[in-house]
Scaffold this motif. Structure first.
Motif, PDB file in Angstrom:
ATOM      1  N   THR A1339      -2.294   7.775   6.303  1.00  0.00           N
ATOM      2  CA  THR A1339      -3.651   7.304   5.999  1.00  0.00           C
ATOM      3  C   THR A1339      -3.597   6.419   4.770  1.00  0.00           C
ATOM      4  OG1 THR A1339      -4.157   9.198   4.568  1.00  0.00           O
ATOM      5  CG2 THR A1339      -4.637   9.435   6.915  1.00  0.00           C
ATOM      6  N   ASP A1340      -4.561   5.495   4.677  1.00  0.00           N
ATOM      7  CA  ASP A1340      -4.705   4.780   3.421  1.00  0.00           C
ATOM      8  C   ASP A1340      -5.691   5.546   2.550  1.00  0.00           C
ATOM      9  OD1 ASP A1340      -7.169   4.129   4.703  1.00  0.00           O
ATOM     10  OD2 ASP A1340      -7.301   2.296   3.521  1.00  0.00           O
ATOM     11  N   HIS A1341      -5.944   5.099   1.314  1.00  0.00           N
ATOM     12  CA  HIS A1341      -6.857   5.813   0.432  1.00  0.00           C
ATOM     13  C   HIS A1341      -8.303   5.365   0.606  1.00  0.00           C
ATOM     14  CE1 HIS A1341      -9.034   6.467  -3.430  1.00  0.00           C
ATOM     15  NE2 HIS A1341      -8.486   7.666  -3.297  1.00  0.00           N
ATOM     16  N   THR A1342      -8.491   4.110   1.025  1.00  0.00           N
ATOM     17  CA  THR A1342      -9.851   3.546   1.068  1.00  0.00           C
ATOM     18  C   THR A1342     -10.663   4.140   2.203  1.00  0.00           C
ATOM     19  OG1 THR A1342      -8.792   1.487   0.332  1.00  0.00           O
ATOM     20  CG2 THR A1342     -11.118   1.384   0.931  1.00  0.00           C
ATOM     21  N   THR A1343     -10.175   4.019   3.429  1.00  0.00           N
ATOM     22  CA  THR A1343     -10.949   4.427   4.610  1.00  0.00           C
ATOM     23  C   THR A1343     -10.238   5.466   5.463  1.00  0.00           C
ATOM     24  OG1 THR A1343     -10.003   2.709   6.030  1.00  0.00           O
ATOM     25  CG2 THR A1343     -11.903   2.094   4.696  1.00  0.00           C
ATOM     26  N   LEU A1344      -9.015   5.834   5.098  1.00  0.00           N
ATOM     27  CA  LEU A1344      -8.140   6.750   5.862  1.00  0.00           C
ATOM     28  C   LEU A1344      -7.504   6.073   7.058  1.00  0.00           C
ATOM     29  CD1 LEU A1344     -10.142  10.115   5.830  1.00  0.00           C
ATOM     30  CD2 LEU A1344      -8.489   9.247   4.160  1.00  0.00           C
ATOM     31  N   THR A1345      -8.075   4.954   7.519  1.00  0.00           N
ATOM     32  CA  THR A1345      -7.489   4.252   8.673  1.00  0.00           C
ATOM     33  C   THR A1345      -7.206   2.794   8.348  1.00  0.00           C
ATOM     34  OG1 THR A1345      -9.686   3.719   9.538  1.00  0.00           O
ATOM     35  CG2 THR A1345      -8.638   5.758  10.316  1.00  0.00           C
ATOM     36  N   GLY A1346      -7.308   2.417   7.079  1.00  0.00           N
ATOM     37  CA  GLY A1346      -7.193   1.015   6.702  1.00  0.00           C
ATOM     38  C   GLY A1346      -5.804   0.632   6.248  1.00  0.00           C
ATOM     39  N   TYR A1347      -5.780  -0.337   5.320  1.00  0.00           N
ATOM     40  CA  TYR A1347      -4.531  -0.960   4.902  1.00  0.00           C
ATOM     41  C   TYR A1347      -4.160  -0.520   3.495  1.00  0.00           C
ATOM     42  CZ  TYR A1347      -4.899  -4.134   8.908  1.00  0.00           C
ATOM     43  OH  TYR A1347      -4.971  -4.658  10.162  1.00  0.00           O
ATOM     44  N   PHE A1380      -5.308   2.879 -10.160  1.00  0.00           N
ATOM     45  CA  PHE A1380      -4.696   2.648  -8.848  1.00  0.00           C
ATOM     46  C   PHE A1380      -4.363   3.993  -8.230  1.00  0.00           C
ATOM     47  CE2 PHE A1380      -1.394   2.591 -12.051  1.00  0.00           C
ATOM     48  CZ  PHE A1380      -0.388   3.388 -11.522  1.00  0.00           C
ATOM     49  N   HIS A1381      -4.165   3.982  -6.927  1.00  0.00           N
ATOM     50  CA  HIS A1381      -3.779   5.185  -6.187  1.00  0.00           C
ATOM     51  C   HIS A1381      -2.419   4.935  -5.565  1.00  0.00           C
ATOM     52  CE1 HIS A1381      -8.105   5.655  -6.610  1.00  0.00           C
ATOM     53  NE2 HIS A1381      -7.964   6.938  -6.340  1.00  0.00           N
ATOM     54  N   THR A1418      -2.422   9.812  -5.118  1.00  0.00           N
ATOM     55  CA  THR A1418      -2.629  10.264  -6.493  1.00  0.00           C
ATOM     56  C   THR A1418      -3.200   9.128  -7.320  1.00  0.00           C
ATOM     57  OG1 THR A1418      -0.783  11.792  -6.313  1.00  0.00           O
ATOM     58  CG2 THR A1418      -1.486  11.187  -8.533  1.00  0.00           C
ATOM     59  N   PRO A1419      -4.327   9.355  -8.022  1.00  0.00           N
ATOM     60  CA  PRO A1419      -4.872   8.300  -8.878  1.00  0.00           C
ATOM     61  C   PRO A1419      -4.190   8.292 -10.247  1.00  0.00           C
ATOM     62  CG  PRO A1419      -6.334  10.193  -8.893  1.00  0.00           C
ATOM     63  CD  PRO A1419      -5.203  10.547  -7.963  1.00  0.00           C
ATOM     64  N   GLY A1449      11.396   8.655   6.681  1.00  0.00           N
ATOM     65  CA  GLY A1449      10.470   7.567   6.930  1.00  0.00           C
ATOM     66  C   GLY A1449      10.947   6.295   6.286  1.00  0.00           C
ATOM     67  N   ASP A1450      10.448   5.179   6.837  1.00  0.00           N
ATOM     68  CA  ASP A1450      10.870   3.890   6.329  1.00  0.00           C
ATOM     69  C   ASP A1450      10.026   3.436   5.152  1.00  0.00           C
ATOM     70  OD1 ASP A1450      11.792   2.476   9.537  1.00  0.00           O
ATOM     71  OD2 ASP A1450      12.847   3.764   8.134  1.00  0.00           O
ATOM     72  N   TYR A1451       8.842   3.984   4.972  1.00  0.00           N
ATOM     73  CA  TYR A1451       7.934   3.536   3.921  1.00  0.00           C
ATOM     74  C   TYR A1451       7.591   4.729   3.056  1.00  0.00           C
ATOM     75  CZ  TYR A1451       7.603  -0.676   6.685  1.00  0.00           C
ATOM     76  OH  TYR A1451       7.897  -1.809   7.366  1.00  0.00           O
ATOM     77  N   ALA A1452       8.305   4.904   1.965  1.00  0.00           N
ATOM     78  CA  ALA A1452       8.166   6.100   1.155  1.00  0.00           C
ATOM     79  C   ALA A1452       7.328   5.870  -0.095  1.00  0.00           C
ATOM     80  CB  ALA A1452       9.539   6.625   0.758  1.00  0.00           C
ATOM     81  N   VAL A1453       7.005   4.594  -0.421  1.00  0.00           N
ATOM     82  CA  VAL A1453       6.206   4.291  -1.605  1.00  0.00           C
ATOM     83  C   VAL A1453       4.989   3.495  -1.157  1.00  0.00           C
ATOM     84  CG1 VAL A1453       6.164   3.188  -3.853  1.00  0.00           C
ATOM     85  CG2 VAL A1453       8.263   4.269  -3.049  1.00  0.00           C
ATOM     86  N   GLY A1454       3.808   3.967  -1.509  1.00  0.00           N
ATOM     87  CA  GLY A1454       2.586   3.289  -1.115  1.00  0.00           C
ATOM     88  C   GLY A1454       1.666   3.052  -2.297  1.00  0.00           C
ATOM     89  N   LEU A1455       0.813   2.022  -2.205  1.00  0.00           N
ATOM     90  CA  LEU A1455      -0.105   1.650  -3.283  1.00  0.00           C
ATOM     91  C   LEU A1455      -1.411   1.196  -2.654  1.00  0.00           C
ATOM     92  CD1 LEU A1455      -0.429   1.028  -6.381  1.00  0.00           C
ATOM     93  CD2 LEU A1455       0.394  -1.275  -5.843  1.00  0.00           C
ATOM     94  N   ASP A1456      -2.547   1.618  -3.236  1.00  0.00           N
ATOM     95  CA  ASP A1456      -3.850   1.261  -2.657  1.00  0.00           C
ATOM     96  C   ASP A1456      -4.910   1.278  -3.750  1.00  0.00           C
ATOM     97  OD1 ASP A1456      -5.594   0.513  -0.708  1.00  0.00           O
ATOM     98  OD2 ASP A1456      -5.587   2.396   0.390  1.00  0.00           O
ATOM     99  N   ASP A1457      -5.999   0.562  -3.483  1.00  0.00           N
ATOM    100  CA  ASP A1457      -7.229   0.603  -4.283  1.00  0.00           C
ATOM    101  C   ASP A1457      -6.975   0.386  -5.765  1.00  0.00           C
ATOM    102  OD1 ASP A1457      -8.647   0.956  -1.996  1.00  0.00           O
ATOM    103  OD2 ASP A1457      -8.845   3.108  -2.182  1.00  0.00           O
ATOM    104  N   ILE A1458      -6.638  -0.843  -6.110  1.00  0.00           N
ATOM    105  CA  ILE A1458      -6.427  -1.226  -7.514  1.00  0.00           C
ATOM    106  C   ILE A1458      -7.764  -1.706  -8.081  1.00  0.00           C
ATOM    107  CG2 ILE A1458      -5.201  -2.788  -9.064  1.00  0.00           C
ATOM    108  CD1 ILE A1458      -3.008  -2.980  -6.938  1.00  0.00           C
ATOM    109  N   SER A1459      -8.135  -1.190  -9.229  1.00  0.00           N
ATOM    110  CA  SER A1459      -9.359  -1.637  -9.900  1.00  0.00           C
ATOM    111  C   SER A1459      -9.142  -1.618 -11.405  1.00  0.00           C
ATOM    112  CB  SER A1459     -10.558  -0.759  -9.513  1.00  0.00           C
ATOM    113  OG  SER A1459     -10.329   0.591  -9.885  1.00  0.00           O
TER     114      SER A1459
END
Length: 1710
Positions: A1339-1347, A1380-1381, A1418-1419, A1449-1459
């Motif tokens: 899941t993403d942090h913004t909408t759970l189904t987004g980017y 950021f999350h 995690t924020p 998994g191939d994608y072990a580091v993620g970043l979302d919702d920067i403000s």
């Protein structure tokens, strides 16, 4: 049975039983006895096992439990400051003891052996490891001592063997007084009497506790002599031995120190002498001892001088194999040699001894000696303090010199104002001879200085740093020569020119002796023996008809007309032999016979070299009247020939020819004198017992690649076995340039590698042949007649004949091993080829068998399962005439890959040549095959990519060969017909200041098209490149083009070129129903039909498909406006469409009727921009629906995309972006409106506003704006909303939908990347990814189904770094924070860091984390601080799994919702009371930390864990509070942080920070009444005058317990005095750097403090920066306790205007 060991008198034993809860089982005890406890009792069995490596236990050693410390048996790095590995195996156990605070000065640990039998002399040796800054001092508190590998041996002749390393710490090491000397030396420590000039400390430890050997000259009369003899040493190797020692001689007329060599029955020979004052330091001495024929002793002699204060001392004696290095030279690989640090008294610091692997800024990555990070050098890093710093390096004293030269190499990694000077220190004082400053170079630079000295002198190398300046300088390879510098670079004589083959009839040079012969003029003095059956014949290559009859050329003149001796091997009877001999005229004990021989054939005859005397053929005759015989023999099975040419006979032993059979001598090998065992050179007991001249039965072959950045030796080490009859034998050691082939692999170009023929009766051999013999016309490796392979060839015979060849033993690294080889068989079917895997004599598994004739080389590959060692056996069986050939055998770990590359697509690793890739450059700037760096100093890769060693090869150009802007081109062999998916892979290395550009070009006919390009420095590492070649329907070549610049520092190299998916698909008998059938019977997926790609190979999938748009082409648009080639034709003449220059454009399709499962397909080319596909149902575009979003990732190829959609109304797909488009097509399910009807014109309606913290990517604004010039148009917000232009990018959302802050930093990544871009250089990349079940996280942090943004963790190298870079960010307030999350999962996810980049390019690390976040987002609130100029934020992900590793998994580091929070320059923080919090309504602006492992939890009432934590909150007893639970799964050391926002400066009177805490639990000592089981108050007076924040940190310190906090308050003014409150401390008068973080840390206590437990300042001198307040003097029941618990308050530095300053925590034991 329990070992009690020796205990002090009066001890007791106690048995304790603790029944479990609700456990009614009984515990009973009976029959207690004590064994071996009386004095004199017999020790237990095995008591003599004193030799011990501690791998299983401590052998016959036990702990002295009466001592204050105990040894610990450890493995690896389980203890602080312990060795990283043991001495025995590198993975085993050793004994360890560490220093600790508050231990008594006399604390000792003892290991004692059991009592041993009397009347024996035992020698004890062991290995030790001492580490720590104060371990050697009385009462030292830092460091450790470890021991391993104790060896007990019987003494020979009542004494131990002499030691080769002696520190004098435990004994005299076998040294004794010389009998004729006037006095002996004494082993002493510490300062000596006042009339002594001896050293105050030893050299080994540098402390008064260390021992050394002193002559104590003050005791003895002037002129008397004191001497010490070493033990008797074994004879030295031929190269000698180097004795190194340190000596101390200080004082006027102190005396003389001499070193002598003494052998049995001979007088002493002087080797080394020093006289007079040598300074107040330990000096280095070394001398080469040469005594290869006799045992020897070394004598140290001190002669008493006339000075009033006198003494001479020696220490740290070591003996090394080989001669000592030349005087005056030091490469710093072992130590400082004779150079010593001599810093000035006030401003002096020391040179550091570092290597390229050392941590630190400005440290050179390689040394000069080895050009690797393994080499050492001296280094000075200036600290930037306000005091001047000086480092000074002083040579040993030297004699007068009329013209000397000092040569050294130096490097400065940073712009330097460091002044480097060279002085000559003479009697008259210092005299400067060299000075330099301000120089900067990232490569090593040579300096030479001429000097002279009229008397005794020293060289001083001094570096001086001015005040307030940082910088560095490094030195290496210092050499003092006693000749002028001008004479060092003498021109060398050029190689003599080579000549062509001599003409027929030319005469050769006369022989050096009558026995030498080239056979060009006849047999010389060699005569045929009359007693043999056959004759040698003189012949030439012109006289031969068949390949097996003899060589086609001789060795002397190397042409077919040259003459040689030949024995035809075809025999008509058994036992036939031929002999030719010559009388020996050289009257010397030993002669060397040299000759060239050529033996070839499936069953080649034998060749012997014999000595003949009057008694017949003998092997051991020493009669000078004898002959040398060369004899050959054959039988009925022989087939082949033996040829001899160019015989030479010389006096003496044969020189070493890189091959040693140990027949004449040791060939430079020598027994290592430091080991008790000795290799011995022995003669075999009979013919065939050695490997050189005998059979290969019983001998195993092995080879390995040996590499070292500097000179080295190879050592063979054998361990003795106690089994009877066991032996280790070694023979036929050889060396050759270049790396070995991988285990079991061989291309046969340089020989048979480690493949050995297995001889069998009535069999034949595999022959090492080339394409000119009766086999394949060319080999597989080079595809030329000159290439080599293994060949089995037989003539017609009545019975079958077998040839077997076997590999060396192969140790599998994985459970599956891939065996691959190429084979070629004759046209007949009379030959059979088999391949076996052998694991034991009885385990022989057939892998492969064929008797099918093949006209070309055919590949075989099969997997061999298991981890047990195996050999590969290749067997050829022939029943008639014909051949079998084998080539290019490889054995690799892992399963065999699918062979996707066809012949003709020629990749290359450059290990065995250039694989027909050729340099076509003009001028001096060329591609060259190279290794271990280029000719220029410190340039070029030090290792290749294939092997990863300096022995591996690559292709390179170097900058110093360029003449301005030059071009070097490397061209591939011609290739034909690549597929649409054809991809080129390669590795490149671009490093240095003068790097130009590297391009990959496609050349087809006269047209050249760029495919890939890169410029600039990419670091000293290999990086992977990949580019799609695509469909090429004709012949073509690939070119690597390097561009040079005017700079001469740098290199460009490539390696491991390969192609994949390049072959055209083959025809199939039947295609599946959903596949398209091409006209050539190839099967193609239906969705690839009519997509402008020739997938069939005959273009039948692209017929009758219609035409596309054409707007521009590569020859007109590249490189500034469009790609260099189109997709349709894959040339620069083909067309594509591009947007108007610099504008984001949109293109609409024809109108589509309502369709289901319509798919639009297209190719796009993007370098820096994104692309979107939308569906439009109205003219205005207000209701556009996004179908596909492409990222802005950099690329070099056209990328294919397809978008499927359905529509219930007429629509037009719209493509929008700043990219190039080509080959747009629609699937058959798309229904086109033939009239292209216009879409309805529906008025635009405002979209509902989005969240203020969720800006989206910018959409295309209308062509006209209703706003004024000073205004910004909010184009998505409707109603023609306009705001001030200054509102754009000011951290505030002024537009209703946030358009003014898009592309300014904040981003949810839902509609794009908001100008955040990947800025990495390796394979590790940040990618925008849509969440789903197959992603990590799902899941993403913004909408759970987004980017969100993620880092790819597969197919990358372990040290690759991915960087995500923000756009330029506007100026900010001092209270600015970024929110950021992030998500990190998997054991190999690596690290995530946040960096800030200033406008000048400098970077600072703001934050880093290296452990995972499990499954949550995690924020993190991170301070950014005030910035006056634009800056950037970077997210860096480094590490993770290496290529080929398995990861979660191939994608072990993620970043979302920067403000960004509170960043607008006008922001003013609220009053302090706004941060008061009772936690009744949330956290009141306080936030959880993200660097920690735990979170603070909010609760009302008791905690879930019973009997732990408070019963209620502090505020009302029924409200909320925060707590941390230390119960499992929490681990000891886990922390939780609670952080405030950034707070304003405290003001003149400061403020009082107050909070209530509760610490309670099962591990906390309990008592009725008040205590820590109740809420306690703490307060702190804060007077910080900078922006700061407060952090509450709880750390788990026990197995269970709870920490809680409540009622935080911040009140202006000082804290009120109170005895009931815990006053943490008063912090006043701070003058630190801007911005200080105050942190309060609560540690779970496993004890309760006594009334005397009070916080005290541990470092009061630093109270303004890192003030530490520790609770100590804390007692439980009156007893002090150690370090089980801590409760500390500490400050952390944080500079709001310059983030990235490291934080420091200092705690103390409680």
């Amino acid at each position: 049975m329990v070992l009690i060991g020796n205990q002090p008198g009066g001890y007791k034993l106690q048995f304790s039983a603790s029944p479990g809860f609700l456990n009614d089982r009984e515990v009973m005890l009976d029959d207690i006895s004590l064994k071996h406890c009386q004095e004199g009792d017999a020790p237990p069995a095995g008591f003599t096992r004193l030799t011990c490596d501690f791998e299983q236990d401590i052998c016959s050693w036990y702990h002295d439990r009466s001592s204050s410390l105990l040894w610990t048996r450890l493995r690896g790095t389980f203890a602080y400051e312990s060795p990283e590995h043991d001495h025995t195996t590198g993975k085993g156990y050793y004994m360890f003891v560490a220093a600790k605070v508050n231990r008594p000065p006399s604390a000792v640990a003892r290991l004692i052996s059991y009592p041993q039998p009397a009347a024996q002399t035992i020698c004890v040796s062991f290995w030790y490891h001492i580490y720590g800054s104060s371990i050697a001092e009385v009462g030292g508190t830092k460091g450790s001592i470890s021991i391993d590998d104790i060896v007990m041996s019987s003494a020979l002749n009542g004494s131990c063997p002499p030691e080769r390393e002696c520190t004098f710490q435990g004994s005299l090491c076998g040294m004794q007084r010389q009998p004729q000397a006037d006095f002996g030396w004494s082993r002493v420590r510490g300062p000596q009497p006042a009339n002594s000039s001896g050293p105050p400390t030893d050299h080994t430890l540098g402390t008064e506790q260390g021992f050394y050997l002193s002559a104590q000259l003050w005791h003895h009369p002037v002129g008397s002599r004191g001497a010490m003899l070493s033990g008797v040493m074994e004879p030295t190797p031929p190269s000698g031995e180097c004795w190194m020692f340190w000596f101390h001689m200080e004082g006027e007329e102190v005396g003389e120190l001499s070193v002598y060599l003494q052998t049995a029955g001979k007088t002493s020979t002087p080797m080394w002498t020093r006289t007079g004052d040598q300074g107040g330091q330990w000096r280095h001495g070394r001398v080469t001892v040469d005594s290869p024929l006799a045992s020897y002793q070394v004598m140290f002699e001190a002669t008493v001088g006339t000075g009033p204060r006198r003494d001479i001392a020696i220490d740290d004696l070591t003996v090394h194999n080989g001669a000592c290095p030349p005087q005056g030279f030091c490469d710093f690989e072992l130590d400082y040699c004779g150079w010593v640090n001599s810093p000035p008294a006030l401003a002096g610091v020391d040179w550091d001894w570092l290597s390229g692997a050392s941590d630190g800024i400005f440290v050179p990555r390689v040394d000069h000696t080895t050009n690797s990070d393994l080499g050492h050098f001296l280094f000075f890093l200036a600290s930037g303090s306000q005091q001047e710093e000086v480092v000074s390096l002083e040579s040993e004293p030297m004699g007068a010199v009329d013209g000397g030269c000092l040569e050294f190499w130096h490097q400065t990694e940073s712009p330097s104002r460091i002044e480097l000077s060279v002085f000559v220190n003479e009697t008259a004082g210092l005299r400067g001879v060299y000075k330099s400053n301000g120089y900067m170079s990232q490569t090593w630079q040579r300096a030479r200085v001429d000097y002279n000295a009229s008397g005794s002198h020293q060289i001083i190398l001094q570096a001086r740093r001015p005040t307030d300046y940082e910088g560095s300088i490094a030195l290496d390879d210092v050499h003092i020569l006693r000749e002028p510098c001008a004479g060092l670079d003498r021109p060398t004589t050029a190689d003599p020119p080579t000549t062509a083959d001599p003409p027929t009839g030319s005469t050769t040079a006369p022989p050096a002796s009558p026995m030498d012969c080239t056979f060009e003029q006849g047999p010389c003095g060699w005569t045929q023996e009359q007693s043999d059956d056959l004759d040698w014949t003189l012949t030439s290559g012109l006289q031969l008809d068949r390949p097996w009859d003899g060589p086609t050329y001789d060795h002397t003149v190397e042409n077919p007309k040259g003459i040689y001796l030949l024995l035809n091997g075809s025999g008509l009877k058994d036992g036939g032999s031929a002999a030719i001999s010559v009388p020996v005229t050289t009257q010397t004990p030993k002669i060397c016979v040299g000759f060239w021989y050529y033996m070839l054939g499936p069953s080649v005859p034998g060749l012997d070299l014999l000595r003949k005397s009057g008694f017949g053929m003998e092997e051991r005759t020493r009669d000078p009247q004898y002959q040398r015989d060369a004899g050959g023999h054959r039988n009925t099975r022989s087939w082949g020939f033996v040829a001899i040419d160019d015989v030479t006979v010389m006096a003496g032993v044969c020189p070493n020819k890189n091959t040693c059979g140990f027949d004449s001598n040791w060939c430079g090998f020598e027994a290592d004198q430091s080991h008790k065992g000795r290799w011995g050179r022995a003669r075999g007991a009979g013919y065939g017992s050695d490997h050189t001249y005998g059979t290969e039965k019983g001998w195993e072959v092995a080879e390995l690649t040996v590499s070292s950045p500097t000179t080295f030796r190879v050592a063979f080490k054998a361990s003795h076995s106690l089994a009877p009859g066991s032996a280790v034998q070694l023979d036929d050691v050889s060396f050759r340039d270049g790396p070995c082939a991988p285990r079991g692999g061989c291309s046969f170009e340089s020989g048979r590698c480690t493949w050995v023929n297995v001889h069998a009766v009535d069999g034949h051999d595999w022959v090492h042949a080339d394409g000119r013999f009766r086999g394949p016309p060319s080999d597989h490796t080079t595809q030329t007649p000159d290439g080599h392979f293994l060949l089995s060839y037989v003539r017609p015979a009545g019975s079958s004949s077998r040839a077997q060849v076997i590999s060396e033993w192969i140790e599998p690294k994985k459970n599956i091993t891939c065996l691959t080889f190429w084979y070629h068989t004759d046209k007949s079917d009379s030959e059979t080829l088999r391949a076996y895997a052998l694991r034991a004599p009885a385990e022989k598994r057939l892998l492969f068998q064929t008797n099918t004739s093949e006209t070309n080389w055919t590949r075989f590959a099969d997997n061999i399962a298991g981890t047990q060692a195996f050999q590969v056996l290749l067997e050829a069986e022939a029943t008639g005439s014909g051949f079998i050939a084998v080539d290019d055998v490889s054995v690799t770990s892992g399963p065999c890959p699918v062979n996707e590359t066809a012949q003709g697509f020629m990749g290359c690793s450059f290990e065995n040549g250039t694989c027909r890739w050729e340099d076509i450059s003009t001028g001096q700037f060329k591609w060259r095959r190279d290794r271990n760096g280029t000719d220029s100093e410190n340039t070029g890769p030090s290792v290749d990519h294939t092997l990863g060693t300096e022995l591996g090869w690559y292709m390179a150009v170097e900058a110093d060969r360029t003449e301005g802007y030059s071009f070097a081109a490397l061209q591939s062999p011609t290739m034909m017909q690549s597929s649409a998916k054809c991809t080129l892979h390669f590795y490149y290395h671009m490093y240095g200041e003068g790097i130009g550009e590297l391009k990959v070009l496609l050349r087809a006919g006269s047209r050249t098209t760029p495919l890939w390009w890169l410029s600039g420095d990419r670091g000293d590492t290999w990086r992977q490149g990949e580019v799609l070649v695509g469909r090429i329907p004709w012949k073509f070549n690939i070119l690597f083009e390097a561009t040079g610049t005017f700079s001469h520092l740098g290199d460009i190299a490539i390696d491991d070129i390969g192609f994949s998916n390049c072959t055209l698909p083959g025809p199939q008998p039947v295609c599946p129903e959903d596949m398209f059938v091409c006209q050539n019977r190839v099967c193609v997926s239906g969705n690839r039909v009519c997509d402008f790609t020739d997938d069939c190979g005959d273009e039948s999938d692209e017929q009758d498909c219609g035409a596309g748009w054409t707007r521009s082409r590569g020859m007109d648009s590249w490189p500034h406006h469009g790609p260099p080639r189109d997709h349709t034709q894959n040339t620069d003449a083909g067309h594509y469409i591009i947007p108007e220059m610099g504008q984001k454009s949109e293109i609409l399709s024809k109108t589509l009727l309502p369709s289901s499962n319509c798919t639009v397909r297209f190719f796009y080319f993007s370098r820096v921009a994104g692309l979107s596909v939308r569906t439009r149902t109205e003219t205005s575009g207000g209701e556009d629906a996004a179908l596909w979003l492409g990222d802005a990732a950099e690329g070099y190829s056209w990328r294919r995309a397809e978008v499927a959609f359905s529509s219930t109304a007429a629509s037009k797909p719209a493509e929008r972006g700043m990219v190039a488009l080509d080959d747009i097509s629609f699937s058959a399910d798309c229904k086109l409106d033939s009239n292209n009807t216009q879409l309805p014109d529906v008025p635009t309606t405002s979209a509902p506003p989005t969240s203020a913290v969720s800006p989206t990517s910018p959409a295309t604004p209308p062509p006209t704006s209703p706003c004024q010039d000073e205004e910004f148009f909010c184009w998505r917000s409707g109603s023609a909303t306009c705001v001030l232009a200054s509102s754009k990018c000011d951290y505030r959302l002024d537009c209703p939908l946030g358009e003014d802050e898009e592309a300014c930093g904040p981003c949810t990544f839902e509609s794009g990347q908001c100008l955040w871009s990947d800025a990495g250089h390796g394979n590790r990349r940040w990618l925008r990814r849509r969440a789903g079940n197959a992603t990590v996280p799902p899941t993403d942090h913004t909408t759970l189904t987004g980017y969100y943004m993620s880092v790819n963790s597969s197919q990358v190298q372990a040290n690759d770094e991915a960087r995500l870079e923000s756009p330029l960010l506007p100026a900010s307030s001092p209270y600015c924070e970024i929110l950021f999350h992030f998500h990190m999962s998997g054991e190999s996810s690596g690290s995530l860091s946040v960096l800030m980049q200033q406008a000048a390019g400098s970077e600072a690390i703001l934050w880093s984390r290296g452990h995972n976040t499990v499954s949550r987002w995690t924020p993190e609130h991170l301070p950014v601080g005030q910035h006056q100029r634009p800056y950037k934020i970077l997210f860096s992900s480094e590490g993770g799994p290496a290529q080929g590793d398995s990861a979660a998994g191939d994608y072990a580091v993620g970043l979302d919702d920067i403000s960004f929070l509170n960043c607008e320059e006008s922001f003013r923080p609220p009053d302090l009371s706004a941060y008061d919090c009772s936690f009744e309504d949330g956290l009141c602006g306080w936030v959880q930390g993200a660097e920690d492992e735990l979170d603070w939890l909010q609760r009302s009432g008791p905690t879930e864990t019973p009997n732990m934590g408070p019963a209620g909150d502090h505020t009302s007893g029924t409200g909320q509070y925060l707590y941390v639970d230390g119960s499992p799964p929490s681990l000891r050391g886990n922390v939780a942080q609670l952080k405030s926002s950034l707070l304003r400066p405290a003001g003149g009177t400061g403020y009082c920070f107050t909070f209530w805490y509760h610490m309670f639990g099962a591990t906390v000592w309990q008592q009725a009444g008040s205590g820590w089981a109740e809420w306690q108050a703490a307060q702190l007076h804060v007077t910080l005058q900078e922006v700061h924040r407060v952090i509450l940190e709880a750390s788990v310190g026990g197995e269970a317990g709870v920490i809680a906090v409540d009622d935080i308050a911040l009140t202006s003014g000082p804290c009120p005095a109170s005895d009931s409150l815990l006053n943490i401390g008063l912090v006043t008068g701070l003058t630190v750097l801007a911005g200080v973080i105050i942190a309060v840390v609560l540690f779970l206590m496993s004890r309760r403090q006594s009334a005397a437990c009070q916080p005290k300042t541990m470092n009061s001198n630093a109270i303004d920066q890192n003030s530490v307040f520790d609770f100590y003097d804390c007692k439980i029941d009156g007893t002090e306790h150690g370090s089980e618990s801590r409760f500390s308050f500490f400050n952390k530095l944080y500079n709001a205007s310059s983030p990235g300053v490291d934080t420091t925590e200092i705690t103390s034991d409680v």
